[in-house]
Motif scaffolding. Structure first.
Motif: not given
Ligand SMILES: [Zn+2]
Length: 199
Positions: A53, A57, A61, A121, A158
């Protein structure tokens, strides 16, 4: 207090809300399944051959779950997304798959940083707008379908949970710059949602 301290947070019934609103109990929902890259502060992706990434993060998720026969199922773009706690919608931002809806929850008192949760998302529910007051479990969005160039990314939610100091205005928040803000402290969403349905 400043945003580096994190007061105790009551557990949200989020998992129960998701199961109830999407009738996942009919499919035998037992518990969320997490690959390492899905977890808070993970440095790897869990799609695209686990590439790195760009930054740790900022949340958790949610995509896969186990049913009562130990089969792995997953959420899809019809999945409705409930909020963790009572609050007010304060920001809608673009993210790399869809929209991110940010909800502010009642501050414990005016000297405290504000507790916010973000649902990323997603596509917003009809009529949802900044300023809307929501109750824990209210649906704010459904999962977004990744576009054609994102074929290897399954639809997923997310969730970010963070404390944001009073002197940041929501209109100026963007995913690209949020991580540089000292006045924002992310916490691990797994500390406030339950992994199992019946517990
Ligand atoms: Zn994520």
């Amino acid at each position: 207090m400043d945003a580096s301290e994190t007061p105790f947070l009551k557990k949200s019934r989020f998992t129960q809300f998701v199961v109830r609103e999407n009738a996942l109990d009919k499919l035998g929902f037992q518990e969320w399944i997490f690959y390492p890259g899905m977890l808070f502060n993970a440095m790897d992706k869990w799609w695209s051959n686990q590439e790195k990434r760009d930054k740790p993060h900022e949340g958790l998720d949610l995509c896969f779950y186990r049913d009562c026969e130990d089969k792995m199922l997953r959420l899809d773009e019809k999945t409705k997304i409930p909020v963790l706690y009572d609050g007010t919608v304060v920001r809608v931002m673009d993210d790399f798959i869809g929209k991110s809806v940010m909800v502010e929850h009642r501050p414990l008192d005016s000297d405290y940083p504000r507790l916010c949760t973000i649902y990323g998302h997603t596509n917003l529910s009809n009529g949802l707008h900044v300023g809307r007051i929501v109750k824990a479990g209210d649906i704010v969005a459904n999962l977004a379908r990744p576009n054609k160039s994102q074929r290897n990314i399954p639809p997923h939610l997310h969730i970010s949970v963070g404390w944001i100091s009073q002197n940041i205005s929501y209109e100026n928040l963007y995913w690209e710059t949020m991580d540089t803000l000292k006045e924002l402290r992310w916490v691990d969403p797994l500390g406030v949602i339950r992994r199992h349905f019946l517990q």
